[in-house]
Design a protein around this motif. Structure first.
Motif, PDB file in Angstrom:
ATOM      1  N   THR A  99       0.750  -1.111   0.028  1.00 13.74           N
ATOM      2  CA  THR A  99       0.089   0.021  -0.009  1.00 13.74           C
ATOM      3  C   THR A  99       0.685   1.312  -0.034  1.00 13.74           C
ATOM      4  O   THR A  99       0.550   2.443  -0.703  1.00 13.74           O
ATOM      5  N   LEU A 100       1.961   1.293   0.937  1.00 15.46           N
ATOM      6  CA  LEU A 100       2.591   2.401   0.874  1.00 15.46           C
ATOM      7  C   LEU A 100       3.477   2.865  -0.556  1.00 15.46           C
ATOM      8  O   LEU A 100       3.607   3.874  -0.796  1.00 15.46           O
ATOM      9  N   LEU A 101       3.995   1.699  -1.067  1.00 15.95           N
ATOM     10  CA  LEU A 101       4.754   1.806  -2.266  1.00 15.95           C
ATOM     11  C   LEU A 101       3.555   2.154  -3.501  1.00 15.95           C
ATOM     12  O   LEU A 101       3.947   3.043  -4.302  1.00 15.95           O
ATOM     13  N   CYS A 102       2.477   1.911  -3.515  1.00 14.28           N
ATOM     14  CA  CYS A 102       1.428   2.252  -4.345  1.00 14.28           C
ATOM     15  C   CYS A 102       1.243   3.514  -4.256  1.00 14.28           C
ATOM     16  O   CYS A 102       0.805   4.272  -5.174  1.00 14.28           O
ATOM     17  N   VAL A 103       0.929   4.093  -2.998  1.00 11.71           N
ATOM     18  CA  VAL A 103       0.607   5.382  -2.748  1.00 11.71           C
ATOM     19  C   VAL A 103       1.886   6.311  -3.330  1.00 11.71           C
ATOM     20  O   VAL A 103       1.882   7.458  -3.983  1.00 11.71           O
ATOM     21  N   VAL A 104       3.206   6.029  -3.095  1.00 13.05           N
ATOM     22  CA  VAL A 104       4.236   6.647  -3.226  1.00 13.05           C
ATOM     23  C   VAL A 104       4.614   6.785  -4.771  1.00 13.05           C
ATOM     24  O   VAL A 104       4.673   7.687  -5.399  1.00 13.05           O
ATOM     25  N   ILE A 105       4.256   5.613  -5.522  1.00 12.78           N
ATOM     26  CA  ILE A 105       4.443   5.453  -6.890  1.00 12.78           C
ATOM     27  C   ILE A 105       3.121   5.978  -7.554  1.00 12.78           C
ATOM     28  O   ILE A 105       3.257   6.911  -8.721  1.00 12.78           O
ATOM     29  N   GLY A 106       1.928   5.726  -7.129  1.00 10.72           N
ATOM     30  CA  GLY A 106       0.685   5.872  -8.002  1.00 10.72           C
ATOM     31  C   GLY A 106       0.388   7.232  -8.028  1.00 10.72           C
ATOM     32  O   GLY A 106      -0.206   7.761  -8.970  1.00 10.72           O
ATOM     33  N   THR A 107       0.588   8.220  -6.981  1.00  8.47           N
ATOM     34  CA  THR A 107       0.276   9.488  -6.963  1.00  8.47           C
ATOM     35  C   THR A 107       0.804  10.167  -7.879  1.00  8.47           C
ATOM     36  O   THR A 107       0.315  10.842  -8.581  1.00  8.47           O
ATOM     37  N   PRO A 108       2.346  10.241  -7.844  1.00  5.24           N
ATOM     38  CA  PRO A 108       2.914  11.263  -8.881  1.00  5.24           C
ATOM     39  C   PRO A 108       2.635  10.587 -10.259  1.00  5.24           C
ATOM     40  O   PRO A 108       2.614  11.518 -11.231  1.00  5.24           O
ATOM     41  N   GLU A 109       2.346   9.197 -10.397  1.00  2.00           N
ATOM     42  CA  GLU A 109       2.221   8.671 -11.677  1.00  2.00           C
ATOM     43  C   GLU A 109       0.840   9.304 -12.235  1.00  2.00           C
ATOM     44  O   GLU A 109       0.821   9.836 -13.577  1.00  2.00           O
ATOM     45  N   ALA A 110      -0.270   9.469 -11.258  1.00  2.88           N
ATOM     46  CA  ALA A 110      -1.560   9.991 -11.719  1.00  2.88           C
ATOM     47  C   ALA A 110      -1.525  11.291 -12.028  1.00  2.88           C
ATOM     48  O   ALA A 110      -1.952  11.917 -12.991  1.00  2.88           O
ATOM     49  N   TYR A 111      -0.413  12.145 -11.458  1.00  2.00           N
ATOM     50  CA  TYR A 111      -0.411  13.602 -11.462  1.00  2.00           C
ATOM     51  C   TYR A 111       0.238  13.707 -12.877  1.00  2.00           C
ATOM     52  O   TYR A 111      -0.259  14.744 -13.800  1.00  2.00           O
ATOM     53  N   ILE A 112       1.332  12.939 -13.151  1.00  3.83           N
ATOM     54  CA  ILE A 112       1.951  13.437 -14.343  1.00  3.83           C
ATOM     55  C   ILE A 112       0.875  12.729 -15.796  1.00  3.83           C
ATOM     56  O   ILE A 112       0.880  13.364 -16.682  1.00  3.83           O
ATOM     57  N   LEU A 113       0.012  11.926 -15.554  1.00  3.82           N
ATOM     58  CA  LEU A 113      -0.744  11.252 -16.349  1.00  3.82           C
ATOM     59  C   LEU A 113      -1.994  12.300 -16.507  1.00  3.82           C
ATOM     60  O   LEU A 113      -2.133  12.539 -17.869  1.00  3.82           O
ATOM     61  N   SER A 114      -2.245  13.193 -15.638  1.00  3.49           N
ATOM     62  CA  SER A 114      -3.243  14.056 -15.924  1.00  3.49           C
ATOM     63  C   SER A 114      -2.701  15.416 -16.491  1.00  3.49           C
ATOM     64  O   SER A 114      -3.569  16.219 -17.251  1.00  3.49           O
ATOM     65  N   ARG A 115      -1.286  15.555 -16.539  1.00  2.00           N
ATOM     66  CA  ARG A 115      -0.877  16.679 -17.292  1.00  2.00           C
ATOM     67  C   ARG A 115      -0.399  16.385 -18.802  1.00  2.00           C
ATOM     68  O   ARG A 115       0.120  17.357 -19.690  1.00  2.00           O
ATOM     69  N   MET A 116      -0.510  15.099 -19.091  1.00  2.00           N
ATOM     70  CA  MET A 116      -0.345  14.630 -20.448  1.00  2.00           C
ATOM     71  C   MET A 116      -1.327  15.002 -21.478  1.00  2.00           C
ATOM     72  O   MET A 116      -2.589  15.162 -21.091  1.00  2.00           O
ATOM     73  N   GLY A 117      -1.177  15.369 -22.658  1.00  2.00           N
ATOM     74  CA  GLY A 117      -1.902  15.539 -23.586  1.00  2.00           C
ATOM     75  C   GLY A 117      -2.098  14.264 -24.598  1.00  2.00           C
ATOM     76  O   GLY A 117      -1.217  13.169 -24.647  1.00  2.00           O
ATOM     77  N   ASP A 118      -3.164  14.142 -25.279  1.00  2.00           N
ATOM     78  CA  ASP A 118      -3.472  13.051 -26.304  1.00  2.00           C
ATOM     79  C   ASP A 118      -2.389  13.279 -27.464  1.00  2.00           C
ATOM     80  O   ASP A 118      -1.943  14.562 -27.851  1.00  2.00           O
ATOM     81  N   PRO A 119      -1.685  12.027 -28.130  1.00  2.00           N
ATOM     82  CA  PRO A 119      -2.309  10.749 -27.578  1.00  2.00           C
ATOM     83  C   PRO A 119      -1.375  10.066 -26.446  1.00  2.00           C
ATOM     84  O   PRO A 119      -1.692   8.786 -26.354  1.00  2.00           O
ATOM     85  N   TRP A 120      -0.311  10.831 -25.888  1.00  2.00           N
ATOM     86  CA  TRP A 120       0.317  10.349 -24.938  1.00  2.00           C
ATOM     87  C   TRP A 120      -0.464   9.662 -23.706  1.00  2.00           C
ATOM     88  O   TRP A 120      -0.195   8.680 -23.035  1.00  2.00           O
ATOM     89  N   ARG A 121      -1.701  10.601 -23.532  1.00  2.00           N
ATOM     90  CA  ARG A 121      -2.247  10.173 -22.242  1.00  2.00           C
ATOM     91  C   ARG A 121      -3.002   8.841 -22.377  1.00  2.00           C
ATOM     92  O   ARG A 121      -2.830   7.889 -21.458  1.00  2.00           O
ATOM     93  N   SER A 122      -3.595   8.621 -23.457  1.00  2.00           N
ATOM     94  CA  SER A 122      -4.171   7.535 -23.811  1.00  2.00           C
ATOM     95  C   SER A 122      -3.117   6.259 -23.820  1.00  2.00           C
ATOM     96  O   SER A 122      -3.639   5.259 -23.467  1.00  2.00           O
ATOM     97  N   MET A 123      -2.027   6.466 -24.320  1.00  2.00           N
ATOM     98  CA  MET A 123      -1.099   5.328 -24.548  1.00  2.00           C
ATOM     99  C   MET A 123      -0.580   4.931 -23.161  1.00  2.00           C
ATOM    100  O   MET A 123      -0.599   3.584 -22.868  1.00  2.00           O
ATOM    101  N   PHE A 124      -0.227   5.876 -22.226  1.00  2.00           N
ATOM    102  CA  PHE A 124       0.166   5.502 -21.021  1.00  2.00           C
ATOM    103  C   PHE A 124      -0.924   5.123 -20.125  1.00  2.00           C
ATOM    104  O   PHE A 124      -0.506   4.356 -19.263  1.00  2.00           O
ATOM    105  N   LEU A 125      -2.337   5.583 -20.324  1.00  2.00           N
ATOM    106  CA  LEU A 125      -3.190   4.998 -19.458  1.00  2.00           C
ATOM    107  C   LEU A 125      -3.477   3.564 -19.847  1.00  2.00           C
ATOM    108  O   LEU A 125      -3.681   2.452 -18.942  1.00  2.00           O
ATOM    109  N   LEU A 126      -3.342   3.122 -21.086  1.00  2.00           N
ATOM    110  CA  LEU A 126      -3.516   1.806 -21.584  1.00  2.00           C
ATOM    111  C   LEU A 126      -2.423   0.851 -20.793  1.00  2.00           C
ATOM    112  O   LEU A 126      -2.694  -0.085 -20.433  1.00  2.00           O
TER     113      LEU A 126
END
Length: 305
Positions: A99-126
């Motif tokens: 759980t700790l590792l998922c919070v540490v890794i997942g929160t910045p990953e979600a932030y970077i994903l939200s700042r991406m534009g298409d088509p990179w966002r769709s590719m990384f979401l996949l």
């Protein structure tokens, strides 16, 4: 005046009865529409749990199998044994670390994903959702091939003069595979919350000479706390009850609660003891998750005023 009161009281009660009857008739269709789902929930969840709970009160006879005893012998055996204490400590220790590792890794990953534009966002979401599209058993076998003594990881370490190391059938193997499996359950809620945050709030903080770190800490993260909480609860619960990955990557000696239940049911045929471990795992999981939820909820409410 008394006659007026006598005539008005029955009139009020008479007027209330049709209103209550209309409210009941409006409420009844909702129960009727939800009745199939409630029935299915009772058959698939409540009845098996009740049967498992009843089985914990049985005794195990090697000759005849489970025997009705209606005592707490199995609970005393599990709660009083250091062997089972070690198993439960390992189970919840692995779940907390994942759980700790998922919070540490997942929160910045979600932030970077939200700042991406298409088509990179769709590719990384996949790429993030890809683990959910593959069976857990297939993923476990994939990690066993990577972490084997002759696997790719040890071969890469050998290029730099390290190893080979025993990575398979260790706690490290279980944790790294569970993080890979559970990470989408952390990224998706946080990413969804970031989609609802107005980016102008960050721009306003930056325009007031706040640093990017301060903006993240004071503006963004407080709005993500509920989603981080919900994601971490899902990750913890699923990790504590995981079976396939600890069974395939942990081996026979590195047992957790779920694999111990499997062994008691199918290897030792001691169904009452296996049911007791399963019930205690459920209770402990609920206690840890509810305590974690209440503590973080109070801190979040206090920080938000």
């Amino acid at each position: 005046m008394d006659s007026t009161l006598r005539t008005s009281e029955p009139t009020a009660s008479t007027d209330a009865k049709p209103a209550r009857r209309a409210a009941w008739h409006a409420y009844l269709p909702m129960w009727m529409m939800s009745a199939p789902a409630l029935l299915l929930f009772a058959v698939l969840v409540i009845v098996p749990l009740a049967m498992t709970l009843a089985l914990t009160l049985y005794r195990f006879d090697p000759n005849s199998g489970p025997v009705a005893a209606f005592d707490f012998h199995n609970y005393a055996e599990v709660l009083g044994s250091s062997y089972f204490h070690t198993i439960f400590a390992r189970t919840f220790g692995i779940a907390a670390l994942v759980t700790l590792l998922c919070v540490v890794i997942g929160t910045p990953e979600a932030y970077i994903l939200s700042r991406m534009g298409d088509p990179w966002r769709s590719m990384f979401l996949l790429v993030i959702l890809a683990p959910l599209l593959v069976s857990v058993v297939v993923r476990a076998f994939g990690w066993s091939m990577l972490l084997n003594v002759n696997g790719i990881v040890n071969q890469l370490l050998g290029v730099f003069g390290f190893g080979p190391y025993k990575l398979l059938y260790t706690t490290f193997a279980i944790v790294i595979a569970l993080v890979h499996v559970m990470l989408p359950f952390m990224v998706i809620p946080v990413w969804t919350a970031l989609q609802r945050i107005d980016p102008q709030t960050e721009n306003a903080a930056l325009s007031l000479m706040a640093s990017p770190f301060t903006t993240m800490r004071r503006i963004v993260l407080p709005q993500l706390v509920p989603e981080i909480l919900s994601g971490s609860l899902m990750v913890f619960g699923l990790s504590a009850s995981a079976f396939a990955i600890p069974g395939l990557l942990g081996g026979r000696r590195l047992k957790v609660a779920a694999t111990t239940v499997y062994d008691q049911f199918l290897s030792s045929m001691n169904w009452p003891l296996g049911a007791t471990i399963a019930v205690l795992l459920l209770i402990a999981n609920l206690v840890v998750m509810l305590t974690y939820y209440r503590v973080l909820e109070r801190r979040y409410a206090r920080s938000m005023g």
